[in-house]
Scaffold this motif. Structure first.
Motif, mmCIF file in Angstrom:
data_model
loop_
_atom_site.group_PDB
_atom_site.id
_atom_site.type_symbol
_atom_site.label_atom_id
_atom_site.label_comp_id
_atom_site.label_asym_id
_atom_site.label_seq_id
_atom_site.Cartn_x
_atom_site.Cartn_y
_atom_site.Cartn_z
ATOM 1 N N GLU A 59 17.349 9.855 43.190
ATOM 2 C CA GLU A 59 16.326 9.848 44.241
ATOM 3 C C GLU A 59 16.832 9.187 45.518
ATOM 4 O O GLU A 59 16.461 9.596 46.620
ATOM 5 C CB GLU A 59 15.077 9.128 43.730
ATOM 6 N N SER A 60 17.679 8.199 45.367
ATOM 7 C CA SER A 60 18.149 7.436 46.522
ATOM 8 C C SER A 60 19.044 8.241 47.452
ATOM 9 O O SER A 60 19.244 7.849 48.612
ATOM 10 C CB SER A 60 18.890 6.181 46.052
ATOM 11 N N VAL A 61 19.595 9.356 46.964
ATOM 12 C CA VAL A 61 20.502 10.149 47.797
ATOM 13 C C VAL A 61 19.978 11.556 48.059
ATOM 14 O O VAL A 61 20.573 12.296 48.842
ATOM 15 C CB VAL A 61 21.905 10.245 47.164
ATOM 16 N N LYS A 62 18.873 11.908 47.430
ATOM 17 C CA LYS A 62 18.341 13.258 47.571
ATOM 18 C C LYS A 62 18.030 13.553 49.036
ATOM 19 O O LYS A 62 17.424 12.732 49.722
ATOM 20 C CB LYS A 62 17.081 13.394 46.716
ATOM 21 N N GLY A 63 18.469 14.714 49.504
ATOM 22 C CA GLY A 63 18.269 15.098 50.886
ATOM 23 C C GLY A 63 19.372 14.649 51.823
ATOM 24 O O GLY A 63 19.446 15.104 52.965
ATOM 25 N N ARG A 64 20.222 13.737 51.356
ATOM 26 C CA ARG A 64 21.331 13.245 52.195
ATOM 27 C C ARG A 64 22.693 13.653 51.634
ATOM 28 O O ARG A 64 23.631 13.883 52.401
ATOM 29 C CB ARG A 64 21.278 11.721 52.302
ATOM 30 N N PHE A 65 22.807 13.715 50.319
ATOM 31 C CA PHE A 65 24.067 14.041 49.662
ATOM 32 C C PHE A 65 23.972 15.448 49.068
ATOM 33 O O PHE A 65 22.912 15.871 48.605
ATOM 34 C CB PHE A 65 24.371 13.060 48.532
ATOM 35 N N THR A 66 25.121 16.127 49.052
ATOM 36 C CA THR A 66 25.207 17.451 48.440
ATOM 37 C C THR A 66 26.462 17.525 47.579
ATOM 38 O O THR A 66 27.564 17.247 48.064
ATOM 39 C CB THR A 66 25.255 18.553 49.497
ATOM 40 N N ILE A 67 26.281 17.894 46.325
ATOM 41 C CA ILE A 67 27.422 18.097 45.426
ATOM 42 C C ILE A 67 27.722 19.591 45.372
ATOM 43 O O ILE A 67 26.803 20.424 45.345
ATOM 44 C CB ILE A 67 27.142 17.514 44.021
ATOM 45 N N SER A 68 28.996 19.918 45.368
ATOM 46 C CA SER A 68 29.410 21.313 45.295
ATOM 47 C C SER A 68 30.748 21.378 44.580
ATOM 48 O O SER A 68 31.375 20.341 44.316
ATOM 49 C CB SER A 68 29.505 21.930 46.693
ATOM 50 N N ASN A 71 35.780 26.167 42.006
ATOM 51 C CA ASN A 71 36.523 26.298 40.758
ATOM 52 C C ASN A 71 37.926 26.857 40.987
ATOM 53 O O ASN A 71 38.846 26.556 40.228
ATOM 54 C CB ASN A 71 35.756 27.162 39.765
ATOM 55 N N ALA A 72 38.099 27.642 42.027
ATOM 56 C CA ALA A 72 39.430 28.178 42.334
ATOM 57 C C ALA A 72 40.393 27.067 42.725
ATOM 58 O O ALA A 72 41.605 27.186 42.522
ATOM 59 C CB ALA A 72 39.338 29.206 43.450
ATOM 60 N N LYS A 73 39.835 25.992 43.291
ATOM 61 C CA LYS A 73 40.661 24.853 43.705
ATOM 62 C C LYS A 73 40.560 23.683 42.728
ATOM 63 O O LYS A 73 41.114 22.617 42.975
ATOM 64 C CB LYS A 73 40.266 24.389 45.096
ATOM 65 N N ASN A 74 39.820 23.887 41.643
ATOM 66 C CA ASN A 74 39.638 22.816 40.651
ATOM 67 C C ASN A 74 39.144 21.527 41.289
ATOM 68 O O ASN A 74 39.620 20.435 40.946
ATOM 69 C CB ASN A 74 40.942 22.539 39.905
ATOM 70 N N THR A 75 38.190 21.653 42.188
ATOM 71 C CA THR A 75 37.744 20.496 42.955
ATOM 72 C C THR A 75 36.220 20.461 43.057
ATOM 73 O O THR A 75 35.581 21.499 43.230
ATOM 74 C CB THR A 75 38.353 20.524 44.370
ATOM 75 N N VAL A 76 35.676 19.270 42.946
ATOM 76 C CA VAL A 76 34.256 19.043 43.198
ATOM 77 C C VAL A 76 34.142 18.127 44.406
ATOM 78 O O VAL A 76 35.017 17.284 44.646
ATOM 79 C CB VAL A 76 33.560 18.429 41.961
ATOM 80 N N TYR A 77 33.099 18.328 45.177
ATOM 81 C CA TYR A 77 32.907 17.600 46.423
ATOM 82 C C TYR A 77 31.566 16.862 46.416
ATOM 83 O O TYR A 77 30.620 17.261 45.744
ATOM 84 C CB TYR A 77 32.927 18.557 47.620
ATOM 85 N N LEU A 78 31.524 15.804 47.191
ATOM 86 C CA LEU A 78 30.264 15.128 47.451
ATOM 87 C C LEU A 78 30.177 14.921 48.957
ATOM 88 O O LEU A 78 30.880 14.080 49.518
ATOM 89 C CB LEU A 78 30.166 13.786 46.728
ATOM 90 N N GLN A 79 29.358 15.737 49.607
ATOM 91 C CA GLN A 79 29.115 15.597 51.033
ATOM 92 C C GLN A 79 28.020 14.567 51.232
ATOM 93 O O GLN A 79 26.911 14.732 50.731
ATOM 94 C CB GLN A 79 28.695 16.931 51.641
ATOM 95 N N MET A 80 28.346 13.510 51.946
ATOM 96 C CA MET A 80 27.413 12.411 52.146
ATOM 97 C C MET A 80 27.067 12.309 53.622
ATOM 98 O O MET A 80 27.941 12.027 54.449
ATOM 99 C CB MET A 80 28.022 11.095 51.648
ATOM 100 N N ASN A 81 25.824 12.563 53.943
ATOM 101 C CA ASN A 81 25.336 12.491 55.316
ATOM 102 C C ASN A 81 24.352 11.339 55.472
ATOM 103 O O ASN A 81 23.816 10.827 54.488
ATOM 104 C CB ASN A 81 24.657 13.801 55.697
#
Length: 122
Positions: A59-68, A71-81
């Protein structure tokens, strides 16, 4: 599975950062981000299923952070705004071979990255 997190740094309140987590043996893994602030327990931040079709956030990050994930790059991201000083912590990526209904518990994950420091100044 080996995980390598990167992208942390020192930013000001309101700024953005994008964390990355590169993984071996990646494509069918559920991936998550946790964080641990000084003197506090590690806490759940976000999780994404292997297909990317399911994502959940604290809840503390909902609306500000996005996880994506890419798979082609074997990478997960966390965009933090819109970062806040209370987002200051060491951020860890974690992986599991299935999507647990208890995804917010750190003991549900088999593999962990080394952590990357995020510091948000006011």
């Amino acid at each position: 599975v080996q995980l390598q997190a990167s992208g942390g740094g020192l930013v000001q309140a309101g700024d953005s950062l994008r964390l990355s987590c590169a993984a071996s043996g990646f494509s069918t893994l559920t991936m998550a981000w946790f964080r641990q602030a000084p003197g506090k327990d590690r806490e759940f931040v976000a999780v994404i299923s292997w297909s990317g079709g399911r994502t959940y956030y604290a809840e503390s990050v909902k609306g500000r952070f996005t996880i994506s994930r890419n798979n082609a790059k074997n990478t997960v991201y966390l965009q933090m705004n819109s970062l806040k000083p209370e987002d200051t912590a060491v951020y860890y990526c974690a992986a599991n071979s299935y999507f647990s209904g208890r995804y917010y518990y750190d003991n549900e994950y088999d593999s962990w990255g080394q952590g990357t420091q995020v510091t948000v100044s006011s």
